[in-house]
Design a protein around this motif. Structure first.
Motif, PDB file in Angstrom:
ATOM      1  N   THR A   1       0.733 -31.291   9.797  1.00  0.00           N
ATOM      2  CA  THR A   1       0.767 -30.102  10.659  1.00  0.00           C
ATOM      3  C   THR A   1       1.002 -30.402  12.137  1.00  0.00           C
ATOM      4  O   THR A   1       1.650 -29.594  12.807  1.00  0.00           O
TER       5      THR A   1
ATOM      6  N   SER B 142      10.901 -22.117   8.832  1.00  0.00           N
ATOM      7  CA  SER B 142      10.782 -21.338  10.075  1.00  0.00           C
ATOM      8  C   SER B 142       9.880 -21.989  11.123  1.00  0.00           C
ATOM      9  O   SER B 142       9.449 -21.335  12.062  1.00  0.00           O
TER      10      SER B 142
ATOM     11  N   GLN C 140      14.040 -26.668  14.984  1.00  0.00           N
ATOM     12  CA  GLN C 140      14.106 -26.751  13.526  1.00  0.00           C
ATOM     13  C   GLN C 140      14.829 -28.025  13.108  1.00  0.00           C
ATOM     14  O   GLN C 140      14.479 -28.645  12.099  1.00  0.00           O
TER      15      GLN C 140
ATOM     16  N   GLN D  82       6.846 -22.728  11.112  1.00  0.00           N
ATOM     17  CA  GLN D  82       5.500 -22.157  11.187  1.00  0.00           C
ATOM     18  C   GLN D  82       4.499 -22.798  10.233  1.00  0.00           C
ATOM     19  O   GLN D  82       3.304 -22.610  10.385  1.00  0.00           O
ATOM     20  N   LYS D  83       4.998 -23.526   9.239  1.00  0.00           N
ATOM     21  CA  LYS D  83       4.110 -24.142   8.262  1.00  0.00           C
ATOM     22  C   LYS D  83       4.765 -25.359   7.645  1.00  0.00           C
ATOM     23  O   LYS D  83       5.971 -25.546   7.734  1.00  0.00           O
TER      24      LYS D  83
ATOM     25  N   THR E 140      -0.948 -24.617   7.569  1.00  0.00           N
ATOM     26  CA  THR E 140      -0.679 -24.068   8.900  1.00  0.00           C
ATOM     27  C   THR E 140      -1.760 -24.546   9.864  1.00  0.00           C
ATOM     28  O   THR E 140      -2.854 -24.933   9.447  1.00  0.00           O
TER      29      THR E 140
ATOM     30  N   TYR F  42       7.080 -26.141  21.013  1.00  0.00           N
ATOM     31  CA  TYR F  42       7.518 -26.162  19.631  1.00  0.00           C
ATOM     32  C   TYR F  42       8.777 -27.004  19.515  1.00  0.00           C
ATOM     33  O   TYR F  42       9.703 -26.846  20.306  1.00  0.00           O
TER      34      TYR F  42
ATOM     35  N   LEU G  10       4.385 -29.709  13.661  1.00  0.00           N
ATOM     36  CA  LEU G  10       4.794 -28.355  14.061  1.00  0.00           C
ATOM     37  C   LEU G  10       4.792 -28.179  15.573  1.00  0.00           C
ATOM     38  O   LEU G  10       5.393 -27.240  16.099  1.00  0.00           O
TER      39      LEU G  10
END
Length: 155
Positions: A76, A37, A10, A39-40, A109, A7, A79
């Protein structure tokens, strides 16, 4: 994408979004991207007069909805790795009700992914938070980095 789940920070996602937000494309759509966050993918757009015209009404035109789904679904892969090139290769959109009002929100997502393929889902909401359209898509991820090193935004 490697087999191990990785990941980005941020900070990396915020930088990716900010470069996109400065692009002529997002400015043209009156849209802003973010990665809450990590996540999306979220895109919020002000609905402008040129966005309207679905069925000759004040609803948002399906072409605008499709373009914004392409943006959120196509983003996406960031992410997992915002530095790698990616392109949407398939979208399946369900228009459930007219999208009216002065603001829309699209959220996407990751459903699943392989080493170079991302399967994602998205929803588009009107200003009252009602789902007006849904989308599923496939994104191909390249091993090549973005030309800027951080974002696909080029203008």
């Amino acid at each position: 994408m490697s087999d191990a789940e990785t990941y980005p920070s941020q900070e990396q996602l915020d930088r990716y979004a900010e470069q996109f937000n400065q692009s002529l494309t997002l400015k043209h759509f009156g849209a802003r991207m973010s990665f809450p966050s990590g996540q999306k993918v979220v895109v919020i757009a002000e609905v402008r007069p040129e966005h309207r015209g679905g069925l000759g009404s004040d609803a948002v035109n399906g072409g605008i909805i499709s373009a914004l789904f392409d943006l959120v679904i196509g983003s996406t892969p960031a992410l997992r790795d915002p530095t790698r090139r990616a392109a949407t290769v398939q979208l399946s959109i369900s228009f459930e009700r007219p999208l009216r009002g002065d603001l829309l929100r699209a959220e996407a997502t990751i459903d699943s992914m392989g080493s170079t393929t991302v399967f994602a889902s998205a929803r588009m909401y009107d200003a009252q938070g009602v789902v007006c359209a849904r989308c599923q898509g496939v994104v191909q991820v390249s091993r090549m980095k973005w030309a800027s090193g951080e974002s696909p935004a080029v203008n």
